[in-house]
Design an enzyme around this catalytic site. Sequence first.
Site, PDB file in Angstrom:
ATOM      1  N   ASP A 154       0.854  -1.193   0.000  1.00 11.99           N
ATOM      2  CA  ASP A 154       0.000   0.000   0.000  1.00 11.99           C
ATOM      3  C   ASP A 154       0.885   1.236   0.000  1.00 11.99           C
ATOM      4  OD1 ASP A 154      -0.997   0.254   3.511  1.00 11.99           O
ATOM      5  OD2 ASP A 154       0.925  -0.179   2.603  1.00 11.99           O
ATOM      6  N   TYR A 156       2.998   4.685   0.750  1.00  7.01           N
ATOM      7  CA  TYR A 156       3.684   5.196   1.930  1.00  7.01           C
ATOM      8  C   TYR A 156       2.700   6.050   2.723  1.00  7.01           C
ATOM      9  CZ  TYR A 156       8.053   3.823  -0.405  1.00  7.01           C
ATOM     10  OH  TYR A 156       9.049   3.108  -1.022  1.00  7.01           O
ATOM     11  N   HIS A 281      10.571  -8.686  -0.475  1.00  7.46           N
ATOM     12  CA  HIS A 281      10.248  -7.253  -0.387  1.00  7.46           C
ATOM     13  C   HIS A 281      11.517  -6.485  -0.023  1.00  7.46           C
ATOM     14  CE1 HIS A 281       8.415  -3.498   1.075  1.00  7.46           C
ATOM     15  NE2 HIS A 281       7.368  -3.841   0.337  1.00  7.46           N
TER      16      HIS A 281
END
Length: 376
Positions: A154, A156, A281
């Site tokens: 999602d 920042y 990630h």
Amino acid sequence: STQGVSSAASDVYKRQAVGDLRISVKPALDKKGLETVVKRKAAKPRAAKADDAAAKTTEEKPTTATDATAKAKILANKKEAQKKRALKFLEPIADDEWRAALAGEASKSYLFALAEFVAKERRAKTVFPPPEHTFAALDACPLSGIKVVVVGQDPYHGPGQAHGLAFSIKDGADCKFPPSLRNILKECGEDVGATPPPAGTGDLSKWAARGVLLLNTSLTVRRGEANSHQKKGWETFTDAVVRCVNQRPGKGVVFLLLGLVARAKCASVNRGKHAVLEIAHPANYGKAKVPFPGSACFSRANGLLVDVLGYASGVDWSLLAGDGPCDATVSLRAGGADGDGDGDGRAGGQPGGQPGLLAKPAKAGGGPKPRRAARK
């Protein structure tokens, strides 16, 4: 005598109510003498009941039909109003290709609910990115021009950070760069020779303009609350975006999936047409099989574009003027660069000739290093 009893009884009626019965005792003369007759209350004749029922049915039928028509009209008007609200929610999308591809979502109830939720959140809270940047990832990269899809989570959630592109921060933003962006810029420099931009410069719009769709799973977030807009409808919408790319005619694309959320988002991608790179990630790679640092994901994506998907060139990953082109590739036909040593561009055990793969970084000494473009 019988005649005397008959005369006296003829003038006398004895009645007694018992429940719903009326008992009537009256004389009746016949050869056997006096008889007692018990009768129920007189009921309405059946013919009269039938007439009343028919009249009632005749009255109700038009009313029922009218009600059904009215309810259907109300429901249709409600759906139309919801569709208009959903279309208004999508108005910030300026790109014609994306508007046409996603128009069908407006008739689905989830998008109306999402529009209402985001509007309510913006009235009561601070929500990032601003409304005009919510769909910036789509406007920056038309559907027909996509070569690489980078999937994040999602936006920042700090002030001045999010502007609609996954992992990107607008140049000049007075904020601290998150670890994910810092690690991306560092890896890009080490992988393809792109000079890391100076402090305060983290806008990845140039990548988007060159065919990199920077897509988050959720497109809005509440200030200071990561994942606060999850499970409100964004996942369904971005599923539709991924589906549009997956079903796009023509050449396949490289899905560069950073983390488990991205991997789940693109689980249904057609790996017979598209290529897939699954990497940890960039901000959370502690125990990952393929950690982000040293993954050479940029040059590997270019190798997939050129050697597997048939593009003439890879993506120029440079961000600074005069720094490029930083479009180095790892040749998947040279041997070893796909991670299993056979140089076929596939992870071991997958059918030959299929572009879909879980590409792994080359082992130390197990294949050629990325060819860095000559610096000016």
